[in-house]
Design a protein around this motif. Sequence first.
Motif, PDB file in Angstrom:
ATOM      1  N   VAL A  16       6.385   7.118  -0.659  1.00  0.00           N
ATOM      2  CA  VAL A  16       5.860   5.826  -1.097  1.00  0.00           C
ATOM      3  C   VAL A  16       5.211   5.971  -2.469  1.00  0.00           C
ATOM      4  O   VAL A  16       4.602   6.998  -2.783  1.00  0.00           O
ATOM      5  N   VAL A  17       5.380   4.933  -3.272  1.00  0.00           N
ATOM      6  CA  VAL A  17       4.700   4.812  -4.561  1.00  0.00           C
ATOM      7  C   VAL A  17       3.894   3.521  -4.498  1.00  0.00           C
ATOM      8  O   VAL A  17       4.430   2.449  -4.229  1.00  0.00           O
ATOM      9  N   ASN A  18       2.602   3.646  -4.738  1.00  0.00           N
ATOM     10  CA  ASN A  18       1.659   2.531  -4.693  1.00  0.00           C
ATOM     11  C   ASN A  18       1.073   2.376  -6.098  1.00  0.00           C
ATOM     12  O   ASN A  18       0.394   3.283  -6.588  1.00  0.00           O
ATOM     13  N   VAL A  19       1.366   1.262  -6.738  1.00  0.00           N
ATOM     14  CA  VAL A  19       0.945   1.034  -8.123  1.00  0.00           C
ATOM     15  C   VAL A  19       0.206  -0.296  -8.212  1.00  0.00           C
ATOM     16  O   VAL A  19       0.612  -1.277  -7.587  1.00  0.00           O
ATOM     17  N   VAL A  20      -0.856  -0.312  -8.997  1.00  0.00           N
ATOM     18  CA  VAL A  20      -1.562  -1.558  -9.306  1.00  0.00           C
ATOM     19  C   VAL A  20      -1.340  -1.859 -10.781  1.00  0.00           C
ATOM     20  O   VAL A  20      -1.524  -0.990 -11.642  1.00  0.00           O
ATOM     21  N   LEU A  21      -0.959  -3.115 -11.040  1.00  0.00           N
ATOM     22  CA  LEU A  21      -0.749  -3.611 -12.400  1.00  0.00           C
ATOM     23  C   LEU A  21      -1.671  -4.803 -12.629  1.00  0.00           C
ATOM     24  O   LEU A  21      -2.103  -5.458 -11.671  1.00  0.00           O
ATOM     25  N   GLU A  22      -1.949  -5.104 -13.869  1.00  0.00           N
ATOM     26  CA  GLU A  22      -2.853  -6.208 -14.200  1.00  0.00           C
ATOM     27  C   GLU A  22      -2.348  -7.552 -13.678  1.00  0.00           C
ATOM     28  O   GLU A  22      -3.095  -8.342 -13.124  1.00  0.00           O
ATOM     29  N   ASN A  23      -1.049  -7.808 -13.894  1.00  0.00           N
ATOM     30  CA  ASN A  23      -0.469  -9.075 -13.435  1.00  0.00           C
ATOM     31  C   ASN A  23       1.048  -8.919 -13.312  1.00  0.00           C
ATOM     32  O   ASN A  23       1.605  -7.900 -13.707  1.00  0.00           O
ATOM     33  N   ILE A  24       1.686  -9.944 -12.789  1.00  0.00           N
ATOM     34  CA  ILE A  24       3.129  -9.894 -12.532  1.00  0.00           C
ATOM     35  C   ILE A  24       3.937  -9.735 -13.823  1.00  0.00           C
ATOM     36  O   ILE A  24       5.023  -9.154 -13.822  1.00  0.00           O
ATOM     37  N   ASP A  25       3.393 -10.207 -14.936  1.00  0.00           N
ATOM     38  CA  ASP A  25       4.086 -10.079 -16.224  1.00  0.00           C
ATOM     39  C   ASP A  25       4.204  -8.631 -16.678  1.00  0.00           C
ATOM     40  O   ASP A  25       5.043  -8.316 -17.522  1.00  0.00           O
ATOM     41  N   CYS A  26       3.379  -7.737 -16.134  1.00  0.00           N
ATOM     42  CA  CYS A  26       3.429  -6.314 -16.485  1.00  0.00           C
ATOM     43  C   CYS A  26       4.553  -5.571 -15.767  1.00  0.00           C
ATOM     44  O   CYS A  26       4.922  -4.467 -16.166  1.00  0.00           O
ATOM     45  N   LEU A  27       5.085  -6.170 -14.718  1.00  0.00           N
ATOM     46  CA  LEU A  27       6.076  -5.483 -13.894  1.00  0.00           C
ATOM     47  C   LEU A  27       7.326  -5.068 -14.670  1.00  0.00           C
ATOM     48  O   LEU A  27       7.754  -3.908 -14.563  1.00  0.00           O
ATOM     49  N   PRO A  28       7.928  -5.935 -15.486  1.00  0.00           N
ATOM     50  CA  PRO A  28       9.120  -5.492 -16.238  1.00  0.00           C
ATOM     51  C   PRO A  28       8.819  -4.355 -17.224  1.00  0.00           C
ATOM     52  O   PRO A  28       9.637  -3.433 -17.357  1.00  0.00           O
ATOM     53  N   ALA A  29       7.673  -4.415 -17.881  1.00  0.00           N
ATOM     54  CA  ALA A  29       7.325  -3.347 -18.832  1.00  0.00           C
ATOM     55  C   ALA A  29       7.149  -2.019 -18.096  1.00  0.00           C
ATOM     56  O   ALA A  29       7.601  -0.970 -18.566  1.00  0.00           O
TER      57      ALA A  29
END
Length: 100
Positions: free
Chosen positions: A59-72
Amino acid sequence: MIKHIAMFKFKAFESAEEKENYYMRLREAFDGLDKRVPEIKFLQIGFDELESEASFDFVVNVVLENIDCLPAYANHPEHLKAASVVREMMVDRKVIDYSF
């Protein structure tokens, strides 16, 4: 904040040594990824300990600032390198992305 969780099922390993070597490569591939990919606010990986029929292996568990960061994040060269190691043995993948 967005939590991105990806779970992976791997092919059967030929030996315990092959499994341990591959798991070490995964650890190395993801080690420090949160420092190399600016979109990652938190990163955690884990390996299944129960090994049941229903279990996934990694499993990989990642936190990003917002959904717009997902593609980057998804297209970052460092993430793509780590993902290429996962794909070597992957036979199934499940992903969820949710706000919290």
